[in-house]
Design a protein around this motif. Structure first.
Motif, PDB file in Angstrom:
ATOM      1  N   THR A 142      -2.956  -8.851 -10.291  1.00 44.53           N
ATOM      2  CA  THR A 142      -2.363  -9.423  -9.078  1.00 44.53           C
ATOM      3  C   THR A 142      -1.449  -8.406  -8.414  1.00 44.53           C
ATOM      4  O   THR A 142      -1.471  -8.249  -7.180  1.00 44.53           O
ATOM      5  CB  THR A 142      -1.574 -10.704  -9.419  1.00 44.53           C
ATOM      6  N   LEU A 143      -0.652  -7.706  -9.209  1.00 51.26           N
ATOM      7  CA  LEU A 143       0.213  -6.663  -8.658  1.00 51.26           C
ATOM      8  C   LEU A 143      -0.611  -5.542  -8.021  1.00 51.26           C
ATOM      9  O   LEU A 143      -0.266  -5.030  -6.947  1.00 51.26           O
ATOM     10  CB  LEU A 143       1.134  -6.103  -9.739  1.00 51.26           C
ATOM     11  N   GLN A 144      -1.707  -5.160  -8.661  1.00 55.05           N
ATOM     12  CA  GLN A 144      -2.565  -4.115  -8.110  1.00 55.05           C
ATOM     13  C   GLN A 144      -3.199  -4.566  -6.790  1.00 55.05           C
ATOM     14  O   GLN A 144      -3.283  -3.791  -5.834  1.00 55.05           O
ATOM     15  CB  GLN A 144      -3.658  -3.733  -9.105  1.00 55.05           C
TER      16      GLN A 144
ATOM     17  N   ARG B  54      -0.968  -8.060 -14.017  1.00 56.66           N
ATOM     18  CA  ARG B  54      -1.192  -6.662 -13.631  1.00 56.66           C
ATOM     19  C   ARG B  54      -2.180  -6.565 -12.479  1.00 56.66           C
ATOM     20  O   ARG B  54      -1.971  -5.831 -11.513  1.00 56.66           O
ATOM     21  CB  ARG B  54      -1.729  -5.870 -14.822  1.00 56.66           C
TER      22      ARG B  54
ATOM     23  N   ASN C 223      -2.010  -6.814  -4.708  1.00 55.21           N
ATOM     24  CA  ASN C 223      -0.957  -6.841  -3.690  1.00 55.21           C
ATOM     25  C   ASN C 223      -0.623  -5.436  -3.203  1.00 55.21           C
ATOM     26  O   ASN C 223      -0.398  -5.212  -2.012  1.00 55.21           O
ATOM     27  CB  ASN C 223       0.300  -7.524  -4.239  1.00 55.21           C
ATOM     28  N   GLU C 224      -0.585  -4.477  -4.123  1.00 59.55           N
ATOM     29  CA  GLU C 224      -0.309  -3.085  -3.756  1.00 59.55           C
ATOM     30  C   GLU C 224      -1.402  -2.526  -2.863  1.00 59.55           C
ATOM     31  O   GLU C 224      -1.128  -1.861  -1.856  1.00 59.55           O
ATOM     32  CB  GLU C 224      -0.174  -2.246  -5.030  1.00 59.55           C
ATOM     33  N   LEU C 225      -2.658  -2.807  -3.208  1.00 55.57           N
ATOM     34  CA  LEU C 225      -3.779  -2.306  -2.402  1.00 55.57           C
ATOM     35  C   LEU C 225      -3.820  -2.955  -1.029  1.00 55.57           C
ATOM     36  O   LEU C 225      -4.113  -2.291  -0.027  1.00 55.57           O
ATOM     37  CB  LEU C 225      -5.103  -2.510  -3.149  1.00 55.57           C
ATOM     38  N   THR C 226      -3.546  -4.229  -0.937  1.00 57.03           N
ATOM     39  CA  THR C 226      -3.551  -4.896   0.377  1.00 57.03           C
ATOM     40  C   THR C 226      -2.383  -4.406   1.220  1.00 57.03           C
ATOM     41  O   THR C 226      -2.503  -4.282   2.438  1.00 57.03           O
ATOM     42  CB  THR C 226      -3.515  -6.433   0.227  1.00 57.03           C
ATOM     43  N   ALA C 227      -1.253  -4.115   0.595  1.00 57.06           N
ATOM     44  CA  ALA C 227      -0.102  -3.573   1.336  1.00 57.06           C
ATOM     45  C   ALA C 227      -0.442  -2.186   1.865  1.00 57.06           C
ATOM     46  O   ALA C 227      -0.116  -1.846   3.006  1.00 57.06           O
ATOM     47  CB  ALA C 227       1.127  -3.528   0.452  1.00 57.06           C
ATOM     48  N   ARG C 228      -1.104  -1.358   1.079  1.00 59.17           N
ATOM     49  CA  ARG C 228      -1.532  -0.023   1.505  1.00 59.17           C
ATOM     50  C   ARG C 228      -2.535  -0.112   2.658  1.00 59.17           C
ATOM     51  O   ARG C 228      -2.486   0.668   3.590  1.00 59.17           O
ATOM     52  CB  ARG C 228      -2.187   0.711   0.344  1.00 59.17           C
ATOM     53  N   ASP C 229      -3.439  -1.091   2.515  1.00 61.76           N
ATOM     54  CA  ASP C 229      -4.469  -1.275   3.544  1.00 61.76           C
ATOM     55  C   ASP C 229      -3.831  -1.653   4.871  1.00 61.76           C
ATOM     56  O   ASP C 229      -4.261  -1.207   5.928  1.00 61.76           O
ATOM     57  CB  ASP C 229      -5.474  -2.346   3.083  1.00 61.76           C
TER      58      ASP C 229
END
Length: 97
Positions: free
Chosen positions: A83-85, A81, A87-93
């Protein structure tokens, strides 16, 4: 493979100890427990108590093993969970920049 060899050696050692104890102790003793009293051969009593102790030890170890396995599964889910968060935050960034 080594696990199975060690397990076999352990079982053989237990059998050897049981045979040695049984061969040398033919005395009849009186065993008092909470409810009643019985007479056993010393070798039989030692073998019974040794077996009960072995089974009790295995049960306690199994309980701790299951508890650790469940904790490991829980922590693995938490890592997934997080790791997914991340990855999601770095993609948003990356989208924001």
């Amino acid at each position: 493979m080594i696990k199975y060899i060690l397990g076999l050696i352990l079982v053989l050692a237990i059998v050897l100890v049981a045979i040695t104890i049984g061969a040398n102790n033919d005395q009849i003793i009186s065993f008092n427990y909470m409810v009643a009293q019985s007479e056993f051969r010393l070798s039989t009593l030692v073998a019974i108590l040794f077996g009960l102790g072995l089974i009790l030890g295995w049960l306690i170890s199994a309980l701790f093993y299951i508890k650790l396995k469940l904790k490991n599964i829980s922590l693995a889910r938490q890592i997934k969970r997080q790791t997914l968060q991340i990855n999601e935050l770095t993609a948003r960034d990356k989208v924001i920049k």
